[in-house]
Design a protein around this motif. Structure first.
Motif, mmCIF file in Angstrom:
data_model
loop_
_atom_site.group_PDB
_atom_site.id
_atom_site.type_symbol
_atom_site.label_atom_id
_atom_site.label_comp_id
_atom_site.label_asym_id
_atom_site.label_seq_id
_atom_site.Cartn_x
_atom_site.Cartn_y
_atom_site.Cartn_z
ATOM 1 N N LEU A 22 -4.481 6.440 4.931
ATOM 2 C CA LEU A 22 -5.531 7.029 5.381
ATOM 3 C C LEU A 22 -6.558 8.020 4.727
ATOM 4 O O LEU A 22 -7.856 7.846 4.519
ATOM 5 N N CYS A 23 -5.648 8.769 3.855
ATOM 6 C CA CYS A 23 -6.525 9.907 3.001
ATOM 7 C C CYS A 23 -7.306 9.036 1.788
ATOM 8 O O CYS A 23 -8.169 9.485 1.211
ATOM 9 N N ARG A 24 -6.566 7.747 1.431
ATOM 10 C CA ARG A 24 -7.240 7.025 0.377
ATOM 11 C C ARG A 24 -8.743 6.404 0.948
ATOM 12 O O ARG A 24 -9.645 6.287 -0.047
ATOM 13 N N GLY A 25 -8.905 6.294 2.090
ATOM 14 C CA GLY A 25 -10.174 5.912 2.642
ATOM 15 C C GLY A 25 -10.561 4.504 2.332
ATOM 16 O O GLY A 25 -11.911 4.001 2.210
ATOM 17 N N ASN A 26 -9.625 3.642 2.240
ATOM 18 C CA ASN A 26 -10.150 2.056 1.842
ATOM 19 C C ASN A 26 -9.585 1.250 2.826
ATOM 20 O O ASN A 26 -9.589 -0.114 2.655
ATOM 21 N N CYS A 27 -9.541 1.632 4.153
ATOM 22 C CA CYS A 27 -9.114 0.791 5.168
ATOM 23 C C CYS A 27 -10.278 0.245 5.988
ATOM 24 O O CYS A 27 -10.217 -0.407 6.904
ATOM 25 N N GLY A 28 -11.586 0.366 5.614
ATOM 26 C CA GLY A 28 -13.052 -0.149 6.228
ATOM 27 C C GLY A 28 -12.993 0.758 7.554
ATOM 28 O O GLY A 28 -14.061 0.075 8.148
ATOM 29 N N LEU A 29 -12.580 2.097 7.744
ATOM 30 C CA LEU A 29 -12.825 2.572 8.983
ATOM 31 C C LEU A 29 -13.992 3.691 8.736
ATOM 32 O O LEU A 29 -13.936 4.090 7.709
ATOM 33 N N LYS A 293 -6.940 -4.650 6.374
ATOM 34 C CA LYS A 293 -7.319 -3.738 5.354
ATOM 35 C C LYS A 293 -6.032 -2.748 5.077
ATOM 36 O O LYS A 293 -5.713 -2.365 3.989
ATOM 37 N N PHE A 294 -5.853 -2.074 6.337
ATOM 38 C CA PHE A 294 -4.503 -1.333 6.232
ATOM 39 C C PHE A 294 -3.356 -1.941 5.571
ATOM 40 O O PHE A 294 -2.315 -1.286 4.820
ATOM 41 N N ARG A 295 -3.337 -3.357 6.033
ATOM 42 C CA ARG A 295 -1.885 -4.064 5.636
ATOM 43 C C ARG A 295 -2.059 -4.192 4.125
ATOM 44 O O ARG A 295 -1.152 -4.035 3.357
ATOM 45 N N ASN A 296 -3.503 -4.467 3.618
ATOM 46 C CA ASN A 296 -3.586 -4.638 1.974
ATOM 47 C C ASN A 296 -3.176 -3.373 1.399
ATOM 48 O O ASN A 296 -2.534 -3.152 0.323
ATOM 49 N N GLU A 297 -3.752 -2.085 1.923
ATOM 50 C CA GLU A 297 -3.517 -0.962 1.009
ATOM 51 C C GLU A 297 -1.916 -0.696 1.275
ATOM 52 O O GLU A 297 -1.643 0.030 0.245
ATOM 53 N N MET A 298 -1.274 -0.905 2.338
ATOM 54 C CA MET A 298 0.196 -0.694 2.576
ATOM 55 C C MET A 298 0.899 -1.601 1.338
ATOM 56 O O MET A 298 1.942 -0.930 0.693
ATOM 57 N N LYS A 299 0.357 -2.902 1.318
ATOM 58 C CA LYS A 299 1.073 -3.700 0.260
ATOM 59 C C LYS A 299 0.953 -3.077 -1.228
ATOM 60 O O LYS A 299 1.801 -3.051 -1.872
ATOM 61 N N THR A 300 -0.165 -2.714 -1.333
ATOM 62 C CA THR A 300 -0.674 -2.022 -2.865
ATOM 63 C C THR A 300 0.319 -0.837 -3.067
ATOM 64 O O THR A 300 0.725 -0.656 -4.183
#
Length: 316
Positions: A22-29, A293-300
């Motif tokens: 969430l701190c990275r801010g790449n979840c599209g929210l 997008k959260f799933r993708n960030e988690m995988k990354t």
């Protein structure tokens, strides 16, 4: 490593992972939603620290440490209740924020902003500290060994003095009775609004549901419903047992934190505490299921250390 310890580490890691993502801010929210979800994740992490690590398992790993001194134990329990109230009421204000965003378009631009979200988080945090500051005073030593007060036990006067009886009633109403009512109410109104809006949009698009899956607006509404109901629904289900215990204490002579683990109420109480702890580590999985997008960030984030390790291994 015991199963309990593994679960604790897993829950702790899950909340840390959610905070990092969430701190990275790449979840599209939006920044507003991110602020709420991040604050909820931090509050849940604090619950795990104060309840599970510093209170529940300290007797297994640190039986004679300073954590068992009555003043330290009382402070830890006070911070625990502060964290719990923050977690609960942040869920409420997040639900209300989504209600405003979806059902009150005229207020959306003014209310659903990062500034208002930060203010709401600050108010919830301050109110939680103010409400639970009296918790420190309700405990007494369970034992006194070599003139040192050990562990915590609820004072018997807590159940008899009118001022404490009033405090317990107010505390039960504020957490979790009122949050239950507000969450159900806001969710019901939000879902009703979305269903009606979808029907109108379907009629305007030709009187049938064909193509709804490719309609971005309706897809966003479905995601909103999924995220909203998942977070608030899991909260209600996992808090209902301890809520029943709170109400039982109000109308019977039953007391909290008894040491008789064969007593049915004590079993229900401990089960409620366990489920309440579980509610502090479910949101990460809810995000992963409902947000691609959260799933993708988690995988990354998970893959990066593995890739780095593989690269270092090849260099050797």
């Amino acid at each position: 490593m015991s199963v309990l310890t593994f679960r604790i580490y897993f829950a702790f890691a899950a909340n840390l992972l959610a905070i990092v993502i969430l701190c990275r801010g790449n979840c599209g929210l939006s920044k507003c939603i991110t602020r709420y979800l991040l604050s909820m994740a931090v509050a849940d992490l604090m619950v795990l620290i104060f309840e599970v690590i510093l209170y529940e398992i300290k007797d297994s790993y640190f039986p004679y440490s300073f954590l068992n001194y009555t003043p330290v134990c009382s402070l830890n329990l006070t911070l625990l209740f502060v964290s719990l109230d923050c977690s609960v009421w942040l869920t409420v204000v997040f639900t209300f924020d989504r209600f405003i965003a979806i059902c009150a378009q005229t207020l959306r631009a003014k209310y659903c902003t990062e500034k208002i979200a930060a203010l709401a988080v600050a108010v919830v945090s301050f109110s939680s500290v103010l409400e639970n500051s009296a918790v420190y005073l309700i405990y007494e030593p369970r034992d006194i060994i070599d003139k040192i007060p050990w562990s915590c036990s609820v004072k018997s006067s807590f159940y008899t003095l009118p001022i404490w009886a009033t405090y317990l009633w107010l505390d039960t109403i504020l957490t979790p009775l009122l949050p239950f009512v507000l969450i159900v109410l806001f969710n019901a109104l939000t879902i009703r609004h979305i269903v009606l809006a979808n029907r109108v949009r379907s009629v305007l698009r030709g009187g049938n549901n064909i193509g709804n899956d490719t309609d971005p607006e309706m897809a966003n509404r479905k995601k909103s419903i999924t995220l909203l109901i998942s977070i608030s629904g899991s909260f209600i289900l996992l808090w209902v047992v301890i809520f029943v215990c709170f109400v039982t204490v109000q109308f019977t002579d039953t007391q909290f934190l008894k040491s008789d683990y064969n007593d049915p109420f004590t079993i229900a109480e401990q089960t409620g505490y366990m489920l309440r702890c579980l509610s502090s580590c479910t949101n990460t999985f809810i995000y992963a299921v409902s947000q691609s997008k959260f799933r993708n960030e988690m995988k990354t984030i998970i893959k990066r250390p593995l890739e780095l390790f593989g690269h270092m291994k090849k260099e050797k």
